[in-house]
Design a protein around this motif. Structure first.
Motif, short mmCIF file in Angstrom:
data_model
loop_
_atom_site.label_atom_id
_atom_site.label_comp_id
_atom_site.label_asym_id
_atom_site.label_seq_id
_atom_site.Cartn_x
_atom_site.Cartn_y
_atom_site.Cartn_z
N ILE A 61 5.14 1.31 11.26
CA ILE A 61 3.78 0.82 11.11
C ILE A 61 3.80 -0.64 10.66
CG2 ILE A 61 1.55 1.19 10.00
CD1 ILE A 61 2.55 3.49 11.83
N ASP A 62 3.14 -1.47 11.42
CA ASP A 62 3.06 -2.90 11.12
C ASP A 62 1.91 -3.16 10.15
OD1 ASP A 62 2.90 -5.65 11.01
OD2 ASP A 62 2.87 -5.95 13.19
N ILE A 63 2.25 -3.43 8.91
CA ILE A 63 1.25 -3.81 7.91
C ILE A 63 1.59 -5.21 7.38
CG2 ILE A 63 0.62 -1.46 7.27
CD1 ILE A 63 2.41 -1.82 4.75
N SER A 64 2.24 -6.01 8.22
CA SER A 64 2.73 -7.32 7.78
C SER A 64 1.61 -8.25 7.32
CB SER A 64 3.55 -7.98 8.89
OG SER A 64 2.82 -8.07 10.09
N ALA A 65 0.38 -8.02 7.81
CA ALA A 65 -0.74 -8.86 7.37
C ALA A 65 -0.97 -8.75 5.86
CB ALA A 65 -2.01 -8.48 8.13
N ILE A 66 -0.49 -7.66 5.27
CA ILE A 66 -0.69 -7.46 3.83
C ILE A 66 0.07 -8.49 3.02
CG2 ILE A 66 1.25 -5.90 3.29
CD1 ILE A 66 -0.83 -4.10 1.89
#
Length: 219
Positions: A61-66
């Protein structure tokens, strides 16, 4: 029918052992990995390879914006990775604010969605000194919340919470696991650095178990 469990799986040696412990415990595993903007993706590549070999459903899951909110760690920002053992004060630079609360929350949601009643999580005693979100009191409070946050209670299970990385490796070796399939180093170079806290603790675990680490190191 085999019960389902979600396993938070980074691709490192602890979560690799946890994944196989869950399989050994007789569960159908659903490994869950996160791209939270960490400085390299080598662990995720190792995780994908293991899951493909096992033939299990693996979500990354890409949550890199966090990272816009929880930067400031040497694992997520342009800050030099400290060298030395985990228990040294400098290792606090590797703390990612609130990371495990965020990841566990999503893992619990995933568990509810697929009908799993447990989330396996690889915290251990070697992390307690530096990482507040790996301590027993944190896991207990997260469990309290997890029991009431949904109609279906989900247990957060940390099989190695009170033992060291040395003991985790001992269990993995007993299961016949190949740790060449794991990546631990905080740096994402071709070979492991051998100097960061993660490498130091890994090398100590292998030395204490009397077996060589199959990974290649720069020094």
């Amino acid at each position: 029918m085999t019960q389902k469990v979600v396993v938070i799986y980074s691709g490192g040696m602890d979560s690799f052992t946890v994944l196989h412990r869950a399989i050994k415990d007789g569960y159908q595993v659903f490994p869950l990995s996160f791209d939270y903007g960490q400085r390299h993706k080598k662990e995720l590549d190792y995780a994908a390879g293991v899951c493909a070999e096992l033939g299990v459903e693996h979500k990354v899951i890409d949550i890199s914006a966090i990272n816009q909110l929880i930067g400031g760690s040497s694992l997520t920002s342009d800050i030099e990775v400290p060298e030395g053992h985990y228990e040294e004060e400098s290792m606090k630079q590797t703390v990612v604010p609130n990371r495990n609360m965020i990841l566990l929350s999503m893992a619990v949601g995933y568990a509810v969605a697929i009908g799993a009643n447990k989330v396996y999580y690889g915290a251990h005693s070697g992390d307690h000194a530096i990482y507040p979100d790996c301590r027993p009191e944190f896991v207990q409070k997260m469990n309290d919340v997890s029991a009431i946050a949904n109609y279906e209670p989900v247990e957060i299970y940390s099989p190695y919470l009170t033992v060291s990385k040395i003991d985790i490796l001992t269990d993995g070796l007993t299961m016949g696991l190949d740790y060449k399939q794991t990546w631990t180093c905080y740096n994402g170079r071709e070979k492991a650095c051998g100097k960061c806290g993660a490498c130091q603790e890994r090398l100590e675990a292998f030395a204490e178990n009397g077996v060589p680490d199959p990974l290649e190191y720069e020094s």
